[in-house]
Design a protein around this motif. Structure first.
Motif, mmCIF file in Angstrom:
data_model
loop_
_atom_site.group_PDB
_atom_site.id
_atom_site.type_symbol
_atom_site.label_atom_id
_atom_site.label_comp_id
_atom_site.label_asym_id
_atom_site.label_seq_id
_atom_site.Cartn_x
_atom_site.Cartn_y
_atom_site.Cartn_z
ATOM 1 N N ASN A 81 -24.835 1.545 -0.280
ATOM 2 C CA ASN A 81 -24.890 2.623 -1.092
ATOM 3 C C ASN A 81 -23.717 3.623 -1.433
ATOM 4 O O ASN A 81 -24.480 4.782 -1.219
ATOM 5 N N SER A 82 -22.674 3.500 -0.242
ATOM 6 C CA SER A 82 -21.943 4.271 -0.050
ATOM 7 C C SER A 82 -20.019 3.942 -0.529
ATOM 8 O O SER A 82 -20.076 2.786 -0.102
ATOM 9 N N GLY A 83 -19.409 4.383 -0.332
ATOM 10 C CA GLY A 83 -18.123 3.647 -0.365
ATOM 11 C C GLY A 83 -17.399 5.170 -0.152
ATOM 12 O O GLY A 83 -17.056 5.572 0.980
ATOM 13 N N VAL A 84 -16.036 4.143 0.171
ATOM 14 C CA VAL A 84 -14.614 4.643 0.525
ATOM 15 C C VAL A 84 -13.757 4.208 -0.492
ATOM 16 O O VAL A 84 -13.456 2.686 -0.633
ATOM 17 N N VAL A 85 -12.943 5.269 -0.998
ATOM 18 C CA VAL A 85 -11.411 4.666 -2.017
ATOM 19 C C VAL A 85 -9.925 4.743 -0.859
ATOM 20 O O VAL A 85 -9.724 5.786 -0.410
ATOM 21 N N ILE A 86 -9.392 4.191 -0.563
ATOM 22 C CA ILE A 86 -8.119 3.899 0.480
ATOM 23 C C ILE A 86 -7.166 3.836 -0.167
ATOM 24 O O ILE A 86 -7.188 2.598 -1.061
ATOM 25 N N GLU A 87 -5.514 4.400 -0.062
ATOM 26 C CA GLU A 87 -4.472 4.413 -0.952
ATOM 27 C C GLU A 87 -3.852 3.638 -0.174
ATOM 28 O O GLU A 87 -3.467 3.844 1.232
ATOM 29 N N PHE A 88 -3.362 2.517 -0.382
ATOM 30 C CA PHE A 88 -2.870 0.525 0.652
ATOM 31 C C PHE A 88 -1.581 1.388 0.529
ATOM 32 O O PHE A 88 -1.153 0.859 1.754
ATOM 33 N N SER A 89 -0.907 1.902 -0.181
ATOM 34 C CA SER A 89 0.543 2.014 0.573
ATOM 35 C C SER A 89 0.898 2.967 1.460
ATOM 36 O O SER A 89 1.635 2.928 2.111
ATOM 37 N N THR A 90 -0.653 3.833 1.748
ATOM 38 C CA THR A 90 0.178 4.817 3.165
ATOM 39 C C THR A 90 -1.130 4.597 3.968
ATOM 40 O O THR A 90 -1.681 5.042 5.173
ATOM 41 N N ASP A 91 -2.334 3.404 3.571
ATOM 42 C CA ASP A 91 -3.219 3.426 4.257
ATOM 43 C C ASP A 91 -4.251 4.748 4.823
ATOM 44 O O ASP A 91 -5.274 4.250 5.546
ATOM 45 N N LYS A 92 -4.587 5.261 4.207
ATOM 46 C CA LYS A 92 -5.428 6.407 4.532
ATOM 47 C C LYS A 92 -6.198 6.890 3.711
ATOM 48 O O LYS A 92 -6.169 6.067 2.056
ATOM 49 N N ILE A 93 -7.663 7.213 4.135
ATOM 50 C CA ILE A 93 -8.393 7.551 3.528
ATOM 51 C C ILE A 93 -8.959 8.544 2.234
ATOM 52 O O ILE A 93 -8.390 9.506 2.977
ATOM 53 N N ILE A 94 -8.679 8.431 1.199
ATOM 54 C CA ILE A 94 -8.446 10.155 0.395
ATOM 55 C C ILE A 94 -10.241 10.119 -0.109
ATOM 56 O O ILE A 94 -10.022 11.165 -0.127
ATOM 57 N N LYS A 95 -10.811 9.703 -0.288
ATOM 58 C CA LYS A 95 -12.067 9.967 -0.726
ATOM 59 C C LYS A 95 -13.045 8.734 -0.260
ATOM 60 O O LYS A 95 -13.028 7.992 -0.060
ATOM 61 N N THR A 96 -14.566 9.323 0.248
ATOM 62 C CA THR A 96 -15.385 8.906 0.474
ATOM 63 C C THR A 96 -16.729 9.330 -0.486
ATOM 64 O O THR A 96 -16.766 10.490 -0.744
#
Length: 105
Positions: A81-96
């Motif tokens: 019940n949790s998630g993470v958004v990763i921007e693939f081009s930078t490999d940075k976590i942008i939101k949890t």
């Protein structure tokens, strides 16, 4: 074709095994004889190793630390019940988001 398309999108979603397979290396399963994780190739969309359902098996945090130390790759321990958004081009976590904390190792 599909992998090339996914990489061009720069943002895709997945839950459970669908999140884990996005990694370049993924935890496929735990060997029942050795109790050690078995790593396999993932889709290669991110360098993060994504371990799911960590809240159901919190002892796996120790396993995730060992994986990080032995591979040099960072691990996201993703609870149910949790998630993470990763921007693939930078490999940075942008939101949890979600009901439970996300751990990064």
């Amino acid at each position: 074709f599909w992998l090339k398309l996914l990489k061009q999108l720069d943002l895709v979603g997945g839950t459970s095994a669908g999140a884990s397979i996005m990694s370049s290396r993924m935890i496929a399963y735990t060997d029942p004889k050795t109790n050690q994780p078995v790593m396999q190739e993932g889709l290669g969309l991110t360098q993060w190793i994504i371990d799911q359902h960590i809240d159901e098996m919190p002892h796996r945090l120790n396993r995730d630390k060992i994986i990080h130390e032995s591979t040099g790759l960072n691990v996201i321990a993703l609870p149910t019940n949790s998630g993470v958004v990763i921007e693939f081009s930078t490999d940075k976590i942008i939101k949890t988001f979600g009901q439970n904390p996300i751990y990064t190792i």
